[in-house]
Design a protein around this motif. Structure first.
Motif, PDB file in Angstrom:
ATOM      1  N   ALA A  94      19.364  68.020  95.294  1.00  0.00           N
ATOM      2  CA  ALA A  94      19.162  68.151  93.890  1.00  0.00           C
ATOM      3  C   ALA A  94      19.388  69.642  93.256  1.00  0.00           C
ATOM      4  N   SER A  95      19.704  69.692  91.968  1.00  0.00           N
ATOM      5  CA  SER A  95      19.658  70.947  91.444  1.00  0.00           C
ATOM      6  C   SER A  95      18.344  71.608  91.431  1.00  0.00           C
ATOM      7  N   ARG A 154      12.523  71.233  90.172  1.00  0.00           N
ATOM      8  CA  ARG A 154      11.545  71.509  89.297  1.00  0.00           C
ATOM      9  C   ARG A 154      10.895  70.392  88.476  1.00  0.00           C
ATOM     10  N   ALA A 155      11.694  69.604  87.971  1.00  0.00           N
ATOM     11  CA  ALA A 155      11.006  68.282  87.239  1.00  0.00           C
ATOM     12  C   ALA A 155      10.137  67.664  88.041  1.00  0.00           C
ATOM     13  N   ALA A 156      10.628  67.453  89.273  1.00  0.00           N
ATOM     14  CA  ALA A 156       9.637  66.635  90.365  1.00  0.00           C
ATOM     15  C   ALA A 156       8.304  67.385  90.751  1.00  0.00           C
ATOM     16  N   LEU A 200      11.786  72.859 105.175  1.00  0.00           N
ATOM     17  CA  LEU A 200      12.365  73.992 104.338  1.00  0.00           C
ATOM     18  C   LEU A 200      13.762  74.455 105.031  1.00  0.00           C
ATOM     19  N   TYR A 201      14.824  74.608 103.927  1.00  0.00           N
ATOM     20  CA  TYR A 201      16.259  74.934 104.494  1.00  0.00           C
ATOM     21  C   TYR A 201      17.174  73.653 104.809  1.00  0.00           C
ATOM     22  N   ASN A 202      16.405  72.888 105.683  1.00  0.00           N
ATOM     23  CA  ASN A 202      17.220  71.958 106.305  1.00  0.00           C
ATOM     24  C   ASN A 202      17.392  70.884 105.481  1.00  0.00           C
ATOM     25  N   ALA A 203      18.335  69.991 105.561  1.00  0.00           N
ATOM     26  CA  ALA A 203      19.054  68.995 104.648  1.00  0.00           C
ATOM     27  C   ALA A 203      18.633  69.125 103.214  1.00  0.00           C
ATOM     28  N   MET A 204      18.859  70.509 102.448  1.00  0.00           N
ATOM     29  CA  MET A 204      18.589  70.222 101.187  1.00  0.00           C
ATOM     30  C   MET A 204      19.564  71.461 100.455  1.00  0.00           C
ATOM     31  N   SER A 205      19.833  71.333  99.191  1.00  0.00           N
ATOM     32  CA  SER A 205      20.700  72.474  98.575  1.00  0.00           C
ATOM     33  C   SER A 205      20.235  73.850  98.559  1.00  0.00           C
ATOM     34  N   ALA A 206      21.159  74.579  99.153  1.00  0.00           N
ATOM     35  CA  ALA A 206      20.659  76.033  99.317  1.00  0.00           C
ATOM     36  C   ALA A 206      20.636  76.938  98.196  1.00  0.00           C
ATOM     37  N   MET A 207      19.984  78.045  98.279  1.00  0.00           N
ATOM     38  CA  MET A 207      19.515  79.017  97.210  1.00  0.00           C
ATOM     39  C   MET A 207      20.783  79.887  97.204  1.00  0.00           C
ATOM     40  N   THR A 208      21.704  80.012  95.881  1.00  0.00           N
ATOM     41  CA  THR A 208      22.551  80.833  95.826  1.00  0.00           C
ATOM     42  C   THR A 208      22.260  81.910  94.311  1.00  0.00           C
ATOM     43  N   SER A 209      22.968  82.715  94.217  1.00  0.00           N
ATOM     44  CA  SER A 209      22.679  83.780  92.980  1.00  0.00           C
ATOM     45  C   SER A 209      22.483  82.926  91.692  1.00  0.00           C
ATOM     46  N   VAL A 245      17.308  73.433  95.647  1.00  0.00           N
ATOM     47  CA  VAL A 245      16.113  73.034  96.245  1.00  0.00           C
ATOM     48  C   VAL A 245      15.213  74.212  96.755  1.00  0.00           C
ATOM     49  N   VAL A 246      15.913  74.870  97.722  1.00  0.00           N
ATOM     50  CA  VAL A 246      15.357  76.171  98.415  1.00  0.00           C
ATOM     51  C   VAL A 246      14.746  76.886  97.286  1.00  0.00           C
ATOM     52  N   GLY A 247      15.591  77.285  96.220  1.00  0.00           N
ATOM     53  CA  GLY A 247      15.132  78.022  95.281  1.00  0.00           C
ATOM     54  C   GLY A 247      13.905  77.781  94.768  1.00  0.00           C
ATOM     55  N   ALA A 248      13.811  76.522  94.274  1.00  0.00           N
ATOM     56  CA  ALA A 248      12.584  75.762  93.658  1.00  0.00           C
ATOM     57  C   ALA A 248      11.417  75.795  94.597  1.00  0.00           C
ATOM     58  N   ALA A 249      11.660  75.789  95.738  1.00  0.00           N
ATOM     59  CA  ALA A 249      10.591  75.856  96.904  1.00  0.00           C
ATOM     60  C   ALA A 249      10.053  77.205  96.989  1.00  0.00           C
ATOM     61  N   LEU A 250      10.914  78.206  96.950  1.00  0.00           N
ATOM     62  CA  LEU A 250      10.275  79.392  97.370  1.00  0.00           C
ATOM     63  C   LEU A 250       9.796  80.089  95.990  1.00  0.00           C
ATOM     64  N   SER A 251      10.219  79.780  94.861  1.00  0.00           N
ATOM     65  CA  SER A 251       9.639  80.527  93.445  1.00  0.00           C
ATOM     66  C   SER A 251       8.423  79.717  92.960  1.00  0.00           C
ATOM     67  N   ASP A 252       8.245  78.720  93.659  1.00  0.00           N
ATOM     68  CA  ASP A 252       6.959  77.890  93.204  1.00  0.00           C
ATOM     69  C   ASP A 252       5.717  78.349  94.069  1.00  0.00           C
TER      70      ASP A 252
END
Length: 381
Positions: free
Chosen positions: A190-191, A196-198, A209-218, A223-230
């Motif tokens: 997911a984006s 975030r909508a979920a 976390l990190y495994n089998a999910m879309s990574a965080m880039t700039s 999904v990693v970015g959504a997890a770490l920023s929530d």
């Protein structure tokens, strides 16, 4: 029953020379030890038992392959020797019949008041093929009414499901949450916006976390970015140094805090057994040292145990023992809505405790729901 220890990790932090009073299955008080009690004082760290929300197997048993009360008991016994006093047996993506049999087996555990079984984790089948990991692509699918009914059963304790939000409608997430199902995002491409909508729809966690999910880039947080920023959601983390680099694990814990990051094993049948090879659908999982993979090198769960996860987090990542234990006990209990019943040493909590050696951090004694447990001898790792 009274237990006096030199150091006790209470819900308020470490306290010295404390007596824990237990009535049947629960703690009734924690107080300063008197002179007579100090004569029976145990040397070591008294801490709450661990809560693992992702246990695929143990003791030679894979839950998918042995969906029975007896199989769950064998898994639970295997993990108990490593400090897991509460767990969610986990079904990896499979057909609806296996899901139903798993729910029936969990129901039997709940009916028998098995002290270690808090509920069940359905990891799939509503996932992303692009991030399937070791899950079978042929079995990944949209939810059916039958499968949703299984998730919403009221006789199987606390229910956790892992799903991919890009393939699951936000309305369905709201419906599951309204039925007291805990929803985590995982095996997802997911984006950030979809994740975030979920979360806004009621999802409250992220699986490994990190495994089998879309990574965080700039420019694409993923999904990693959504997890770490929530700030409010919880994350599971496999600290075996194979699934996540220590630096990445350390950064994630610092971002989320010990109150929102939880240690999980993602354990397969190999934990607590001498098993080195195991059939898995149309493939085979092989153990090499402390790493599990399929023939093509894909990580396939782990042979990590919760005590190992705690020690790795403390000694290798540099977090305090108190923080590591919180991530293995209080935080997963809070994630599953069970903070009032377990996860810490406090009056009213289930009396599931561990006495750790102050030097090696190995388990010297275990109490499960107020009863001392005689554990099998095992080699220290």
């Amino acid at each position: 029953m009274k237990i006096t220890a030199k150091k006790v990790l209470t819900s308020a932090g470490w306290a010295e020379k404390q007596t824990v009073e237990v009535n049947k299955q629960h703690i009734v008080s924690i107080r300063q030890a008197n002179d007579d009690e100090l004569n029976q004082c145990l040397d070591g760290y008294l801490i709450p038992g661990f809560f693992d929300t992702q246990v695929n197997g143990g003791g030679g048993i894979l839950f998918n392959a042995t969906t029975s009360y007896e199989g769950i008991c064998q898994m639970a016994d295997a993990h108990l020797q490593y400090g897991t006093t509460s767990m969610l047996p986990t079904i990896i993506t499979d057909n609806a019949d296996v899901m139903a049999k798993a729910a029936d087996a969990i129901s039997a555990c709940i009916a028998q008041q098995h002290p270690q079984i808090a509920g069940v984790h359905f990891e799939g089948p509503f996932l992303s093929v692009a991030k399937k990991g070791v899950h079978s692509a042929e079995l990944i699918r949209p939810p059916s009414d039958r499968e949703l009914a299984i998730l919403c059963r009221k006789d199987i304790g606390r229910v956790l499901t892992t799903l991919a939000p890009e393939h699951t409608d936000a309305g369905l997430i709201r419906e599951l949450v309204s039925e007291n199902v805990v929803v985590a995002l995982g095996h997802t491409n997911a984006s950030y916006e979809q994740a975030r909508a979920a979360l806004d729809a009621g999802a409250s966690g992220f699986t490994h976390l990190y495994n089998a999910m879309s990574a965080m880039t700039s420019r694409a947080p993923g999904v990693v970015g959504a997890a770490l920023s929530d700030e409010d959601s919880f994350c599971g983390l496999i600290v075996d140094h194979h699934h996540v680099h220590p630096a990445s694990a350390r950064a994630a814990i610092r971002a989320k805090s010990a109150g929102r990051m939880m240690l999980v094993t993602d354990a397969m049948a190999h934990v607590g057994s001498s098993l080195t090879r195991m059939p898995f659908f149309d493939r085979e999982i092989m153990r090499s040292g402390d790493k599990l993979t399929t023939a093509d090198g894909t990580l396939a769960g782990s042979c990590l145990d919760m005590l190992g996860a705690v020690i790795n987090t403390h000694r290798d990542l540099g977090f305090t023992l108190e923080q590591a234990v919180m991530m293995a006990a209080a935080t997963p209990a809070a994630f599953m809505g069970l903070a009032q019943q377990q996860g810490s040493l406090a009056p009213g909590q289930q009396a599931s405790m561990l006495l750790l050696d102050s030097a090696s951090l190995q388990i010297r004694q275990t109490w499960l729901a107020g009863k001392a447990v005689n554990l099998p001898r095992r080699s220290e790792s």
